[in-house]
Design a protein around this motif. Structure first.
Motif, PDB file in Angstrom:
ATOM      1  N   ILE A  99      28.071  23.034  47.595  1.00 27.26           N
ATOM      2  CA  ILE A  99      28.073  23.451  46.198  1.00 27.26           C
ATOM      3  C   ILE A  99      28.268  24.964  46.072  1.00 27.26           C
ATOM      4  CG2 ILE A  99      26.792  23.404  44.023  1.00 27.26           C
ATOM      5  CD1 ILE A  99      27.424  20.649  45.185  1.00 27.26           C
ATOM      6  N   PRO A 100      29.223  25.381  45.249  1.00 22.30           N
ATOM      7  CA  PRO A 100      29.296  26.806  44.897  1.00 22.30           C
ATOM      8  C   PRO A 100      28.204  27.142  43.893  1.00 22.30           C
ATOM      9  CG  PRO A 100      30.980  25.600  43.709  1.00 22.30           C
ATOM     10  CD  PRO A 100      30.309  24.608  44.630  1.00 22.30           C
ATOM     11  N   SER A 101      27.739  28.366  43.910  1.00 21.87           N
ATOM     12  CA  SER A 101      26.779  28.831  42.909  1.00 21.87           C
ATOM     13  C   SER A 101      27.369  30.026  42.186  1.00 21.87           C
ATOM     14  CB  SER A 101      25.446  29.220  43.562  1.00 21.87           C
ATOM     15  OG  SER A 101      25.606  30.320  44.442  1.00 21.87           O
ATOM     16  N   ALA A 102      27.009  30.171  40.932  1.00 25.33           N
ATOM     17  CA  ALA A 102      27.529  31.283  40.137  1.00 25.33           C
ATOM     18  C   ALA A 102      26.536  31.638  39.043  1.00 25.33           C
ATOM     19  CB  ALA A 102      28.872  30.920  39.511  1.00 25.33           C
ATOM     20  N   ALA A 113      27.429  41.552  35.191  1.00 26.46           N
ATOM     21  CA  ALA A 113      27.071  41.391  36.598  1.00 26.46           C
ATOM     22  C   ALA A 113      27.245  39.924  36.963  1.00 26.46           C
ATOM     23  CB  ALA A 113      25.635  41.851  36.849  1.00 26.46           C
ATOM     24  N   TYR A 114      27.425  39.656  38.259  1.00 25.15           N
ATOM     25  CA  TYR A 114      27.594  38.269  38.681  1.00 25.15           C
ATOM     26  C   TYR A 114      27.109  38.082  40.109  1.00 25.15           C
ATOM     27  CZ  TYR A 114      31.802  39.899  41.138  1.00 25.15           C
ATOM     28  OH  TYR A 114      32.679  40.572  41.968  1.00 25.15           O
ATOM     29  N   ARG A 115      26.803  36.827  40.434  1.00 22.38           N
ATOM     30  CA  ARG A 115      26.458  36.427  41.790  1.00 22.38           C
ATOM     31  C   ARG A 115      27.192  35.130  42.102  1.00 22.38           C
ATOM     32  NH1 ARG A 115      20.473  35.700  44.502  1.00 22.38           N
ATOM     33  NH2 ARG A 115      20.475  37.965  44.154  1.00 22.38           N
ATOM     34  N   LEU A 116      27.930  35.105  43.212  1.00 19.92           N
ATOM     35  CA  LEU A 116      28.675  33.932  43.656  1.00 19.92           C
ATOM     36  C   LEU A 116      28.175  33.519  45.037  1.00 19.92           C
ATOM     37  CD1 LEU A 116      32.294  35.095  42.714  1.00 19.92           C
ATOM     38  CD2 LEU A 116      30.736  33.702  41.338  1.00 19.92           C
ATOM     39  N   GLY A 117      28.060  32.221  45.249  1.00 22.98           N
ATOM     40  CA  GLY A 117      27.579  31.751  46.535  1.00 22.98           C
ATOM     41  C   GLY A 117      28.157  30.397  46.894  1.00 22.98           C
ATOM     42  N   LEU A 118      27.917  29.982  48.122  1.00 25.45           N
ATOM     43  CA  LEU A 118      28.327  28.660  48.592  1.00 25.45           C
ATOM     44  C   LEU A 118      27.229  28.140  49.512  1.00 25.45           C
ATOM     45  CD1 LEU A 118      30.582  26.505  48.627  1.00 25.45           C
ATOM     46  CD2 LEU A 118      31.420  27.576  50.727  1.00 25.45           C
ATOM     47  N   TYR A 119      26.722  26.923  49.199  1.00 24.59           N
ATOM     48  CA  TYR A 119      25.621  26.361  49.953  1.00 24.59           C
ATOM     49  C   TYR A 119      25.900  24.898  50.307  1.00 24.59           C
ATOM     50  CZ  TYR A 119      22.687  30.393  48.899  1.00 24.59           C
ATOM     51  OH  TYR A 119      22.177  31.671  48.827  1.00 24.59           O
ATOM     52  N   ILE A 396      25.415  21.785  37.534  1.00 23.09           N
ATOM     53  CA  ILE A 396      25.133  22.017  36.120  1.00 23.09           C
ATOM     54  C   ILE A 396      25.649  23.407  35.780  1.00 23.09           C
ATOM     55  CG2 ILE A 396      23.363  22.168  34.335  1.00 23.09           C
ATOM     56  CD1 ILE A 396      21.535  20.514  36.191  1.00 23.09           C
ATOM     57  N   PHE A 397      26.728  23.466  35.029  1.00 25.07           N
ATOM     58  CA  PHE A 397      27.232  24.764  34.579  1.00 25.07           C
ATOM     59  C   PHE A 397      26.623  25.050  33.217  1.00 25.07           C
ATOM     60  CE2 PHE A 397      30.325  27.354  32.226  1.00 25.07           C
ATOM     61  CZ  PHE A 397      30.326  28.471  33.047  1.00 25.07           C
ATOM     62  N   ARG A 398      25.904  26.161  33.120  1.00 23.45           N
ATOM     63  CA  ARG A 398      25.190  26.467  31.879  1.00 23.45           C
ATOM     64  C   ARG A 398      25.735  27.717  31.202  1.00 23.45           C
ATOM     65  NH1 ARG A 398      21.631  30.551  33.660  1.00 23.45           N
ATOM     66  NH2 ARG A 398      20.960  30.255  35.828  1.00 23.45           N
ATOM     67  N   ILE A 399      25.711  27.679  29.895  1.00 29.00           N
ATOM     68  CA  ILE A 399      26.035  28.827  29.048  1.00 29.00           C
ATOM     69  C   ILE A 399      24.919  28.954  28.021  1.00 29.00           C
ATOM     70  CG2 ILE A 399      27.706  29.885  27.492  1.00 29.00           C
ATOM     71  CD1 ILE A 399      29.822  27.991  28.607  1.00 29.00           C
ATOM     72  N   ASP A 400      24.268  30.098  27.996  1.00 33.51           N
ATOM     73  CA  ASP A 400      23.209  30.351  27.016  1.00 33.51           C
ATOM     74  C   ASP A 400      23.499  31.652  26.280  1.00 33.51           C
ATOM     75  OD1 ASP A 400      21.444  28.148  27.495  1.00 33.51           O
ATOM     76  OD2 ASP A 400      20.816  29.105  29.354  1.00 33.51           O
ATOM     77  N   PHE A 413      25.130  36.782  26.465  1.00 34.86           N
ATOM     78  CA  PHE A 413      25.348  35.506  27.147  1.00 34.86           C
ATOM     79  C   PHE A 413      24.769  35.560  28.561  1.00 34.86           C
ATOM     80  CE2 PHE A 413      28.755  35.252  23.977  1.00 34.86           C
ATOM     81  CZ  PHE A 413      28.646  33.935  23.548  1.00 34.86           C
ATOM     82  N   VAL A 414      24.316  34.403  29.006  1.00 36.38           N
ATOM     83  CA  VAL A 414      23.902  34.226  30.389  1.00 36.38           C
ATOM     84  C   VAL A 414      24.574  32.956  30.910  1.00 36.38           C
ATOM     85  CG1 VAL A 414      21.964  33.884  31.972  1.00 36.38           C
ATOM     86  CG2 VAL A 414      21.671  35.311  29.955  1.00 36.38           C
ATOM     87  N   PHE A 415      25.395  33.092  31.946  1.00 37.47           N
ATOM     88  CA  PHE A 415      26.092  31.978  32.555  1.00 37.47           C
ATOM     89  C   PHE A 415      25.459  31.692  33.910  1.00 37.47           C
ATOM     90  CE2 PHE A 415      29.017  34.387  29.948  1.00 37.47           C
ATOM     91  CZ  PHE A 415      29.701  33.422  29.219  1.00 37.47           C
ATOM     92  N   GLY A 416      25.516  30.446  34.350  1.00 37.04           N
ATOM     93  CA  GLY A 416      24.984  30.166  35.671  1.00 37.04           C
ATOM     94  C   GLY A 416      25.192  28.734  36.100  1.00 37.04           C
ATOM     95  N   ILE A 417      24.836  28.464  37.360  1.00 34.69           N
ATOM     96  CA  ILE A 417      24.848  27.128  37.923  1.00 34.69           C
ATOM     97  C   ILE A 417      23.406  26.646  38.015  1.00 34.69           C
ATOM     98  CG2 ILE A 417      25.425  25.705  39.918  1.00 34.69           C
ATOM     99  CD1 ILE A 417      27.879  26.713  38.492  1.00 34.69           C
ATOM    100  N   GLY A 418      23.132  25.445  37.543  1.00 34.54           N
ATOM    101  CA  GLY A 418      21.784  24.909  37.538  1.00 34.54           C
ATOM    102  C   GLY A 418      21.066  25.214  36.241  1.00 34.54           C
ATOM    103  N   GLN A 419      20.055  24.436  35.947  1.00 38.74           N
ATOM    104  CA  GLN A 419      19.228  24.716  34.772  1.00 38.74           C
ATOM    105  C   GLN A 419      18.555  26.085  34.928  1.00 38.74           C
ATOM    106  OE1 GLN A 419      19.308  23.085  32.086  1.00 38.74           O
ATOM    107  NE2 GLN A 419      19.571  20.896  32.441  1.00 38.74           N
ATOM    108  N   TYR A 420      18.274  26.741  33.811  1.00 39.96           N
ATOM    109  CA  TYR A 420      17.658  28.068  33.863  1.00 39.96           C
ATOM    110  C   TYR A 420      16.278  28.005  34.531  1.00 39.96           C
ATOM    111  CZ  TYR A 420      16.590  32.810  32.238  1.00 39.96           C
ATOM    112  OH  TYR A 420      16.283  34.153  32.172  1.00 39.96           O
TER     113      TYR A 420
END
Length: 421
Positions: A99-102, A113-119, A396-400, A413-420
């Motif tokens: 899974i990529p993370s963002a 700012a951003y954070r990208l990952g792969l797990y 779970i791609f989230r936009i808040d 805005f706060v974007f991310g992977i997974g629930q907050y």
């Protein structure tokens, strides 16, 4: 004589009861592709030759549904060829686990700012997590993580983490602010122990170096322009977890206590103790609703230092507030949101949410009255969307979007992977 007779009756009654029990002939695992059958059998309580116990089976299924490699699990029981023996089948629906993370966050100050990952969350089919991330928050950072909760036995595991984080941090003193380039390079080793299904413990050491370099802003003779300190952290985490998972829906209660004792030889950044507890509660509302809550209560040694440990940050606790806008030696944060499934078809789910993030902090060297100070209180209601893939772990791609309603508030805005949370 009556006592002897009663004893004999009790013994033979017990033997007869045991013989009449339904027994497990074999535990069979099916439907799994990547998750190893041998691993499922190793962590399951039900074993061949045991008494058939429905409560034990239910506990195994709840544990399986918590694993990153499992989208869903259920069981079936069928008679074996021999009378009184039964085969137990654990049916597994695999998750895709590479899974990529963002995480991306902005404010109305054009901060980005951003954070990208792969797990990989199911390495070798053994529920081992391995991966890393790259972060850009003015400066570049990276980290590598390894976590194997069942590495040695059903109860004992290991986690190793390395990270090199560099950010631009605000430092607050005498009602003024300065910005520093901050670097934290650390190596962490944790032992993982699971007492039972609901209770687990992590404990270990974190050796790290903190490096502060002044960039711009106010100055003070008591606040150094450059500072490099080596530290050792003793870390412990205790978690009680009674959360039940059904695809995107959660129900139940979880409590996680974090305790850290940090030692150092530098008087500018003195040793300190920090602890916080996250209380999480989830409730199913009808067929499509989910009410989610997280309350964080935290305190640290109340040093009057500009480098206080609790942060106010977009990506940690208050959506829309900005990137690390304040620090404190105590924190009270409540995140509450209602999640509702707007559309669901096969593997895809569109979920909407309405939230309120609220919190307050104790100023470094301050007192508990700071929690009620209007300058320290922040309240951010907002709305968001979730795009969910039911068969990919944490997909779970989230936009808040959070909008502050307290004085001098921002929005963003706060974007991310997974629930907050």
């Amino acid at each position: 004589m009556k006592r002897v007779t009663s004893f004999i009756v009790c013994v033979f009654g017990t033997i007869n009861f045991a013989v009449s029990q339904h027994m497990v002939a074999d535990l069979k695992v099916q439907g799994n592709k990547k998750l190893k059958t041998s691993f499922v059998k190793r962590i399951s309580k039900i074993k061949s030759g045991m008494v058939l116990d429905s409560a034990m089976i239910a506990e195994d299924i709840k544990l399986l549904k918590r694993l990153p490699g499992v989208a869903h699990a259920y069981f079936q029981v069928f008679p074996a060829d021999d009378e009184g023996l039964y085969n137990v089948f654990y049916n597994i629906e695999d998750n895709f686990t590479i899974i990529p993370s963002a995480n991306v966050y902005t404010t109305n100050d054009d901060e980005f700012a951003y954070r990208l990952g792969l797990y990989e969350f199911n390495l070798f089919g053994q529920n081992i997590t391995f991966g890393g991330f790259y972060q850009k928050d003015i400066y570049s950072s990276y980290g590598i993580n390894f976590r194997a909760p069942f590495l040695f036995t059903r109860h004992i595991g290991l986690a190793i983490n390395y990270q090199d984080l560099t950010t631009q941090e605000p430092v607050f003193f005498n009602n003024t602010t300065a910005d520093y380039k901050y670097n934290n390079a650390s190596i962490e080793v944790l032992g993982l122990y699971q007492f039972n299904f609901n209770n687990r413990l992590e404990f270990g050491l974190n050796y790290f170096t903190e490096d502060y370099q002044y960039k711009f802003g106010a100055t003070d003779p008591a606040v150094p322009l450059e500072l490099r300190v080596k530290k050792l952290m003793y870390k412990g985490i205790y978690e009680y977890n009674n959360i039940d998972y059904f695809y995107q829906y959660l129900s139940g209660f979880r409590s996680q206590l974090n305790l850290q004792y940090v030692t150092t030889r530098d008087e500018t950044l003195p040793e300190f103790l920090i602890g916080w507890n996250d209380f999480s509660y989830f409730l199913r509302v009808g067929e499509k609703g989910n009410w989610a809550n997280r309350l964080r209560l935290g305190l640290a040694t109340n040093n009057d230092s500009p480098f206080a440990p609790f942060a106010v940050d977009n990506n940690l606790n208050i959506r829309g507030v900005g990137n690390l806008i304040d620090r404190g030696t105590g924190a009270i944060v409540l995140n509450t949101e209602y999640r509702h499934t707007l559309y669901e078809k096969d593997w895809f789910v569109l979920q909407g949410n309405a939230f309120v993030d609220a919190g307050s902090w104790r100023n470094p060297g301050g007192d508990f009255g700071d929690f009620g100070d209007s300058q320290n209180v922040r309240i951010y209601p907002g709305l968001g969307l979730r795009f969910i893939h039911k068969k990919i772990f944490n997909a779970i791609f989230r936009i808040d979007y959070g909008y502050g309603i307290t004085p001098d508030a921002t929005q963003g805005f706060v974007f991310g992977i997974g629930q907050y949370f």
